[in-house]
Design a protein around this motif. Structure first.
Motif, short mmCIF file in Angstrom:
data_model
loop_
_atom_site.label_atom_id
_atom_site.label_comp_id
_atom_site.label_asym_id
_atom_site.label_seq_id
_atom_site.Cartn_x
_atom_site.Cartn_y
_atom_site.Cartn_z
N TYR A 163 0.73 -1.13 0.14
CA TYR A 163 0.02 -0.13 0.03
C TYR A 163 1.06 1.14 0.08
O TYR A 163 1.82 1.22 0.79
CB TYR A 163 -0.77 0.12 1.31
CG TYR A 163 -1.97 1.05 1.45
CD1 TYR A 163 -3.05 1.08 0.83
CD2 TYR A 163 -1.53 2.34 2.13
CE1 TYR A 163 -3.99 2.27 1.10
CE2 TYR A 163 -2.23 3.48 2.35
CZ TYR A 163 -3.65 3.34 1.68
OH TYR A 163 -4.27 4.41 1.76
N ALA A 201 -5.93 -1.23 -6.60
CA ALA A 201 -6.78 -0.69 -6.04
C ALA A 201 -6.50 0.79 -5.61
O ALA A 201 -5.56 0.86 -4.82
CB ALA A 201 -7.52 -1.51 -4.88
N ASP A 203 -7.27 4.17 -3.33
CA ASP A 203 -7.92 4.66 -2.12
C ASP A 203 -8.27 6.12 -2.13
O ASP A 203 -9.36 6.53 -1.80
CB ASP A 203 -7.05 4.25 -0.97
CG ASP A 203 -7.83 4.37 0.43
OD1 ASP A 203 -9.03 4.45 0.56
OD2 ASP A 203 -7.16 4.35 1.71
N SER A 204 -7.47 6.78 -2.59
CA SER A 204 -7.87 8.51 -3.21
C SER A 204 -6.79 8.61 -4.13
O SER A 204 -5.75 8.23 -4.64
CB SER A 204 -7.42 9.02 -1.80
OG SER A 204 -6.05 9.14 -1.54
N ALA A 221 -10.38 6.90 -7.41
CA ALA A 221 -10.76 6.43 -5.79
C ALA A 221 -12.01 5.35 -5.93
O ALA A 221 -12.93 5.86 -6.57
CB ALA A 221 -11.11 7.79 -5.24
N GLY A 222 -11.76 4.44 -5.04
CA GLY A 222 -12.81 3.43 -5.17
C GLY A 222 -12.89 2.58 -6.31
O GLY A 222 -13.94 1.68 -6.12
N ARG A 224 -10.85 -0.47 -8.88
CA ARG A 224 -9.77 -1.59 -8.79
C ARG A 224 -9.78 -2.01 -10.19
O ARG A 224 -10.64 -2.20 -11.24
CB ARG A 224 -10.29 -2.79 -8.04
CG ARG A 224 -9.27 -3.97 -8.34
CD ARG A 224 -9.96 -5.32 -7.48
NE ARG A 224 -9.93 -5.14 -5.87
CZ ARG A 224 -9.00 -5.27 -5.24
NH1 ARG A 224 -7.85 -5.39 -5.52
NH2 ARG A 224 -9.18 -4.95 -4.01
N THR A 238 -15.11 -0.93 -6.08
CA THR A 238 -14.52 -1.99 -5.25
C THR A 238 -15.04 -1.51 -3.71
O THR A 238 -15.01 -0.38 -3.43
CB THR A 238 -13.04 -2.06 -5.03
OG1 THR A 238 -12.84 -3.18 -4.24
CG2 THR A 238 -12.25 -0.84 -4.76
N ALA A 240 -14.19 -0.31 -0.53
CA ALA A 240 -12.59 -0.06 0.24
C ALA A 240 -12.60 -0.82 1.68
O ALA A 240 -11.36 -1.02 1.93
CB ALA A 240 -12.78 1.36 0.48
N GLU A 241 -13.62 -0.87 2.21
CA GLU A 241 -13.62 -1.73 3.43
C GLU A 241 -12.66 -3.12 3.34
O GLU A 241 -11.74 -3.45 4.22
CB GLU A 241 -14.72 -1.85 4.18
CG GLU A 241 -14.50 -2.39 5.76
CD GLU A 241 -16.00 -2.63 6.49
OE1 GLU A 241 -15.94 -2.63 7.68
OE2 GLU A 241 -16.89 -2.44 5.69
#
Length: 320
Positions: A163, A201, A203-204, A221-222, A224, A238, A240-241
């Motif tokens: 990440y 993927a 995240d932002s 963002a969001g 994949r 996707t 995110a959690e």
């Protein structure tokens, strides 16, 4: 790793995982003609199947594996079957081969690990502060090499998953390279997982991904995307959690097959988890588990699906 029982001789999974499972099974002296015919059909079905099996055979016979085993002899301990079960001699022999095959798969990444600047073992995560102020969180069983200079900010993800929290610098884009993908960003947060395909993927922010043939896609963002040497899938939404649950030490899944979940869990487990019942492996499961005790997660999933867990050794767990 998925390794089917007598009722289903075809092992589902990625071509490389299938090849490893077939390689182990065919070295069982009691493997019958039906299973060998099923293997022949699997190998002939697609060119990548034959290529994957050829890679396994080549690595099995390579001097590199012998050297690796000599360097780390404790990686392949004697097999002790602690729990009585059907066909103990057959499965004890298969367990021995599976241990070697599991180590074979690990040995194939040894060269990359020796070239890496940072590595993690199964179950370990590591936070790395880079010279430009960016941060990398290296997930389980991963390897990362740096490629930084005055004009370039880059890393090579040699194995596993990471990440990235990239500090913005428009003059020097940040580049992540895998075997088949280049990910280019200025400042954003995203994860990259490499293997037969590369999964990205976000995240932002926004990232630009390109495969080995120059095909590219922008991922926001969001979203994949999955990338191989020849293909780039359209970006998809996707959760995110679930996508970034590993950052919090958790594994979250919804309506996935037991075999898929065990394959994912195997990445965090210090030994090998083998799914030995193809039909049971198709069972759908949903859950949210901590990754600090993978053996307990295996037992919990077995209770849910009515499976049986057999501890062959500290290095091998069979679910059937």
């Amino acid at each position: 790793m998925t390794f089917n029982g007598d009722d289903d001789p075809k092992p589902p999974g990625t071509p490389q995982a299938d090849a490893l499972a077939w390689f182990a099974r065919l070295r069982d002296s009691e493997t019958g003609a039906a299973e060998r015919e099923a293997f022949a059909a699997w190998r002939a079905a697609k060119p990548e199947h034959a290529e994957a099996y050829a890679r396994v055979e080549k690595l099995w016979n390579s001097p590199a594996l012998s050297k690796a085993l000599a360097r780390f002899p404790a990686a392949v301990p004697p097999v002790v079957v602690r729990t009585p079960w059907r066909k103990p001699r057959r499965w004890a022999a298969a367990a021995s081969v599976l241990l070697l095959v599991g180590w074979l798969a690990a040995a194939s990444g040894l060269i990359d690990r020796w070239r890496a600047d940072y590595t993690t073992v199964a179950g370990e995560q590591r936070r790395i502060a880079l010279a430009d102020g960016s941060t990398v969180i290296l997930n389980t069983d991963s390897a990362l090499a740096l490629d930084f200079n005055d004009d370039r900010r880059g890393v090579r993800l040699l194995a596993g998953e990471a990440y990235f929290e990239v500090r913005s610098d428009s003059a020097r884009p940040f580049v992540v390279s895998t075997g088949n993908t280049t990910v280019r960003v200025v400042g954003t947060r995203f994860s990259v997982r490499t293997g037969e395909t590369t999964s990205v993927a976000v995240d932002s922010g926004i990232v630009a991904c390109t495969n080995g043939q120059g095909a590219g896609v922008r991922v926001t963002a969001g979203q994949r995307v999955s990338i191989s040497q020849k293909t780039v899938t359209p970006p998809e939404q996707t959760d995110a959690e679930r996508a970034f649950a590993w950052l919090k030490g958790r594994l979250i899944f919804k309506d996935r097959s037991l075999a898929d979940v065990l394959d994912e869990l195997d990445r965090y487990h210090p030994g090998i988890i083998v799914m030995a019942n193809g039909k049971l492996g198709d069972s759908r499961v949903t859950g949210n588990y901590k990754l600090d005790d993978t053996a307990a997660v295996v037992r919990a999933l077995a209770d849910i699906t009515g499976a049986r867990v057999i501890t062959v050794s500290p290095y091998l767990t069979v679910v059937r």
